[in-house]
Design an enzyme around this catalytic site. Structure first.
Site, mmCIF file in Angstrom:
data_model
loop_
_atom_site.group_PDB
_atom_site.id
_atom_site.type_symbol
_atom_site.label_atom_id
_atom_site.label_comp_id
_atom_site.label_asym_id
_atom_site.label_seq_id
_atom_site.Cartn_x
_atom_site.Cartn_y
_atom_site.Cartn_z
ATOM 1 N N LYS A 22 -14.027 -6.697 8.794
ATOM 2 C CA LYS A 22 -15.131 -5.754 8.586
ATOM 3 C C LYS A 22 -15.975 -6.164 7.379
ATOM 4 O O LYS A 22 -17.208 -6.276 7.466
ATOM 5 C CB LYS A 22 -14.589 -4.342 8.354
ATOM 6 C CG LYS A 22 -15.658 -3.314 7.955
ATOM 7 C CD LYS A 22 -15.052 -1.965 7.680
ATOM 8 C CE LYS A 22 -14.557 -1.820 6.263
ATOM 9 N NZ LYS A 22 -15.589 -1.276 5.346
ATOM 10 N N ASN A 23 -15.311 -6.392 6.241
ATOM 11 C CA ASN A 23 -16.058 -6.674 5.013
ATOM 12 C C ASN A 23 -16.806 -8.001 5.097
ATOM 13 O O ASN A 23 -17.873 -8.152 4.498
ATOM 14 C CB ASN A 23 -15.112 -6.656 3.806
ATOM 15 C CG ASN A 23 -14.616 -5.260 3.483
ATOM 16 O OD1 ASN A 23 -15.228 -4.260 3.879
ATOM 17 N ND2 ASN A 23 -13.496 -5.164 2.785
ATOM 18 N N ARG A 94 -21.798 1.735 1.652
ATOM 19 C CA ARG A 94 -22.153 1.008 0.437
ATOM 20 C C ARG A 94 -22.634 -0.413 0.716
ATOM 21 O O ARG A 94 -23.446 -0.960 -0.020
ATOM 22 C CB ARG A 94 -20.949 0.949 -0.508
ATOM 23 C CG ARG A 94 -20.584 2.286 -1.116
ATOM 24 C CD ARG A 94 -19.637 2.090 -2.284
ATOM 25 N NE ARG A 94 -20.194 1.183 -3.261
ATOM 26 C CZ ARG A 94 -21.097 1.526 -4.188
ATOM 27 N NH1 ARG A 94 -21.555 2.748 -4.237
ATOM 28 N NH2 ARG A 94 -21.540 0.639 -5.047
ATOM 29 N N CYS A 118 -17.788 5.393 0.417
ATOM 30 C CA CYS A 118 -16.492 5.997 0.166
ATOM 31 C C CYS A 118 -16.464 6.809 -1.120
ATOM 32 O O CYS A 118 -17.164 6.508 -2.085
ATOM 33 C CB CYS A 118 -15.421 4.911 0.064
ATOM 34 S SG CYS A 118 -15.114 4.062 1.603
ATOM 35 N N ARG A 123 -18.304 3.170 -8.457
ATOM 36 C CA ARG A 123 -18.694 1.911 -7.814
ATOM 37 C C ARG A 123 -20.193 1.629 -7.982
ATOM 38 O O ARG A 123 -20.941 1.526 -7.019
ATOM 39 C CB ARG A 123 -18.323 1.935 -6.329
ATOM 40 C CG ARG A 123 -16.880 2.234 -6.076
ATOM 41 C CD ARG A 123 -16.549 2.344 -4.594
ATOM 42 N NE ARG A 123 -16.427 1.048 -3.974
ATOM 43 C CZ ARG A 123 -16.159 0.887 -2.688
ATOM 44 N NH1 ARG A 123 -16.010 1.918 -1.910
ATOM 45 N NH2 ARG A 123 -16.054 -0.325 -2.178
ATOM 46 N N PRO A 124 -20.681 1.529 -9.211
ATOM 47 C CA PRO A 124 -22.117 1.359 -9.437
ATOM 48 C C PRO A 124 -22.633 0.010 -8.948
ATOM 49 O O PRO A 124 -21.862 -0.938 -8.764
ATOM 50 C CB PRO A 124 -22.248 1.466 -10.957
ATOM 51 C CG PRO A 124 -20.917 1.029 -11.476
ATOM 52 C CD PRO A 124 -19.920 1.515 -10.472
ATOM 53 N N ASP A 126 -24.985 -1.708 -10.603
ATOM 54 C CA ASP A 126 -25.712 -2.335 -11.710
ATOM 55 C C ASP A 126 -25.499 -3.841 -11.762
ATOM 56 O O ASP A 126 -26.411 -4.587 -12.149
ATOM 57 C CB ASP A 126 -25.313 -1.694 -13.054
ATOM 58 C CG ASP A 126 -23.825 -1.790 -13.343
ATOM 59 O OD1 ASP A 126 -23.036 -1.454 -12.441
ATOM 60 O OD2 ASP A 126 -23.453 -2.175 -14.464
ATOM 61 N N LEU A 127 -24.328 -4.334 -11.343
ATOM 62 C CA LEU A 127 -24.103 -5.780 -11.371
ATOM 63 C C LEU A 127 -24.978 -6.501 -10.353
ATOM 64 O O LEU A 127 -25.433 -7.622 -10.605
ATOM 65 C CB LEU A 127 -22.631 -6.100 -11.127
ATOM 66 C CG LEU A 127 -21.639 -5.631 -12.200
ATOM 67 C CD1 LEU A 127 -20.248 -6.176 -11.898
ATOM 68 C CD2 LEU A 127 -22.077 -6.057 -13.587
ATOM 69 N N ASP A 308 -7.358 -2.569 -1.233
ATOM 70 C CA ASP A 308 -7.477 -1.967 0.092
ATOM 71 C C ASP A 308 -6.149 -1.900 0.846
ATOM 72 O O ASP A 308 -6.100 -1.398 1.971
ATOM 73 C CB ASP A 308 -8.502 -2.747 0.939
ATOM 74 C CG ASP A 308 -9.935 -2.358 0.605
ATOM 75 O OD1 ASP A 308 -10.131 -1.357 -0.094
ATOM 76 O OD2 ASP A 308 -10.857 -3.055 1.056
ATOM 77 N N ILE A 330 -8.643 -1.531 -9.749
ATOM 78 C CA ILE A 330 -9.947 -1.882 -9.195
ATOM 79 C C ILE A 330 -10.864 -0.661 -9.140
ATOM 80 O O ILE A 330 -11.984 -0.691 -9.645
ATOM 81 C CB ILE A 330 -9.799 -2.492 -7.790
ATOM 82 C CG1 ILE A 330 -8.807 -3.674 -7.831
ATOM 83 C CG2 ILE A 330 -11.149 -2.951 -7.260
ATOM 84 C CD1 ILE A 330 -9.219 -4.817 -8.706
ATOM 85 N N ARG A 400 -14.329 3.456 10.759
ATOM 86 C CA ARG A 400 -15.140 2.552 9.956
ATOM 87 C C ARG A 400 -14.468 1.199 9.771
ATOM 88 O O ARG A 400 -15.147 0.203 9.516
ATOM 89 C CB ARG A 400 -15.435 3.169 8.582
ATOM 90 C CG ARG A 400 -16.314 4.405 8.612
ATOM 91 C CD ARG A 400 -16.637 4.891 7.200
ATOM 92 N NE ARG A 400 -17.088 3.787 6.391
ATOM 93 C CZ ARG A 400 -16.604 3.490 5.178
ATOM 94 N NH1 ARG A 400 -15.651 4.221 4.645
ATOM 95 N NH2 ARG A 400 -17.073 2.458 4.502
#
Length: 422
Positions: A22-23, A94, A118, A123-124, A126-127, A308, A330, A400
């Protein structure tokens, strides 16, 4: 809303085919935005998140066709009609933020809603934004959207992440392929999904070195062309189904499984008394003894123990001999499955990012509620080992990330069914 009812009925036996990741697929799909030629993905998983990404790409003017019962995605972005990724789609997932880098690199403009997804911490993004700024992007955050411009195109630069971020590495890597000059990404994520993305981009004509290490170097090119690429095996689905015979007994072969995708996870299973054997078709898993041994687990970026798989491992350790300590490094707020497992008789004590699990002889079936994707499958695993029936509600989370989970578990002898909501 649908529910899943699981009744513990002893050892499992048989084979489970493992789908494409999925990812990885959610990262590969936005890569179509980098080229006006077709990109075809094979071994695609059939999941609701894939349908969400399909809808997002279509809203931008890309063409996405689902072929061979969804296992092949044929995409083309030859004529984009929009550079705005709307909140109504982005809020669902996301991974939607991954259209930002490709659109900006190809056309010098993008407007992307800040994502939802989620409920496992802030989980910003900004990076992601800092990486694109390092390539010369002009960014403005207003009204919940990232307004990004690069009037003269992106330019190569040095991106140094303060900590490892898979998504930010992916966005930076895609953007850098069309940036003028050389880009160096330091503290890059090493996950198999990153390696898979680099392999696909290289097939499209990108010049990339160092994927799978903490430093990736990209020499920008003027344009990328089309390609066909198979999605890598889903290491999280693989690890999840490896726990079926671990928690229930029996022996199950995971078709398409590779040990190097889940090395740290296999090491912990070995400590717990689980035997993992490579076969000609995948991995075979069985217990060495009747009881599971307690083990301590700390989640880390790849090649460490995956966050995960933390919820699923907690379900296994709930019936282990002794006391196990799980440390989540994490994501914050990722023990929401613990109270639901406790409803089934598990003994779990959570303090901040640490959960102490004292094994019990047997879990008891109970009504429980899924809070996120991995939590939902951890409750199903617990139900497989529990006495009586367990009803898991809110299983839309499950859709999902796991295709045909009921069918796959029924195929190895589990008593499980999906019940439509009223």
């Amino acid at each position: 809303m649908d529910s899943i009812i699981v009744t513990g009925n002893g050892p499992l036996s048989g084979q489970i085919p493992i789908a494409g990741a999925k990812n990885a697929c959610l990262t590969l799909m936005p890569a179509t935005l980098l080229s006006d030629e077709p990109l075809t993905l094979t071994n695609a998983p059939r999941l609701s998140d894939i349908r969400t990404m399909t809808a997002l790409l279509a809203s931008l003017g890309a063409e996405v066709s689902s072929l061979q019962d969804g296992k092949v995605l044929a995409m083309s972005s030859h004529d984009l009609t929009s550079h705005k990724a709307d909140y109504d789609i982005v809020r669902k997932m996301r991974a939607s933020i991954l259209v930002l880098g490709p659109m900006l690199a190809r056309d010098g403009q993008a407007v992307v809603s800040l994502p939802g997804g989620c409920a496992i911490g802030a989980r910003p993004v900004d990076l992601h934004l800092r990486a694109l700024e390092a390539l010369g992007a002009e960014l403005d955050l207003r009204d919940g959207y990232v307004h990004a411009k690069a009037p003269g195109g992106l330019k190569g630069g040095v991106i140094e992440f303060p900590f490892v971020s898979v998504g930010a590495t992916e966005n930076a890597l895609m953007a850098a392929t069309l940036a003028k000059g050389t880009t160096v990404i330091r503290s890059a994520a090493k996950e198999p999904e990153i390696v898979d993305l680099a392999l696909c981009l290289r097939k499209m004509g990108a010049q990339i070195e160092g994927e799978g290490t903490d430093t990736i170097t990209v020499q920008g090119v003027d344009r990328l062309h089309g390609a066909t690429h198979p999605v890598v095996t889903d290491r999280i689905e693989l690890g999840t189904y490896m726990l079926d015979p671990s928690i229930c007994g029996g022996e199950v072969e995971l078709l398409g499984g590779k040990r190097d995708l889940v090395g740290a996870f296999c090491n912990k299973l070995d400590e717990a008394g689980i035997e993992v054997t490579e076969t000609g078709r995948g991995l075979s898993v069985k217990r060495r003894e009747d009881h599971i041994k307690a083990v301590d687990v700390t989640t880390e970026p790849f090649p460490g123990f995956p966050t995960d798989l933390q919820a699923q491992m907690m379900a296994l350790l709930a019936t282990a001999d002794g006391v196990s300590v799980l440390e989540e490094k994490i994501f914050e707020n990722r023990f929401m499955h613990a109270p639901e497992l406790m409803r089934m008789g598990a003994k779990i004590d959570v303090h901040g990012g640490t959960a102490t699990v004292t094994g019990v002889d047997r879990l008891k079936g109970a009504p429980v509620m899924a809070t996120d994707l991995r939590a939902s499958v951890s409750l199903i695993l617990a139900g497989l080992a529990a006495e009586g029936a367990t009803t898991v509600s809110r299983v839309y989370h499950l859709d999902r990330g796991y295709e045909h989970v009921v069918r796959k578990l029924q195929g190895v002898g589990a008593l499980i069914e999906r019940v439509p909501g009223a």
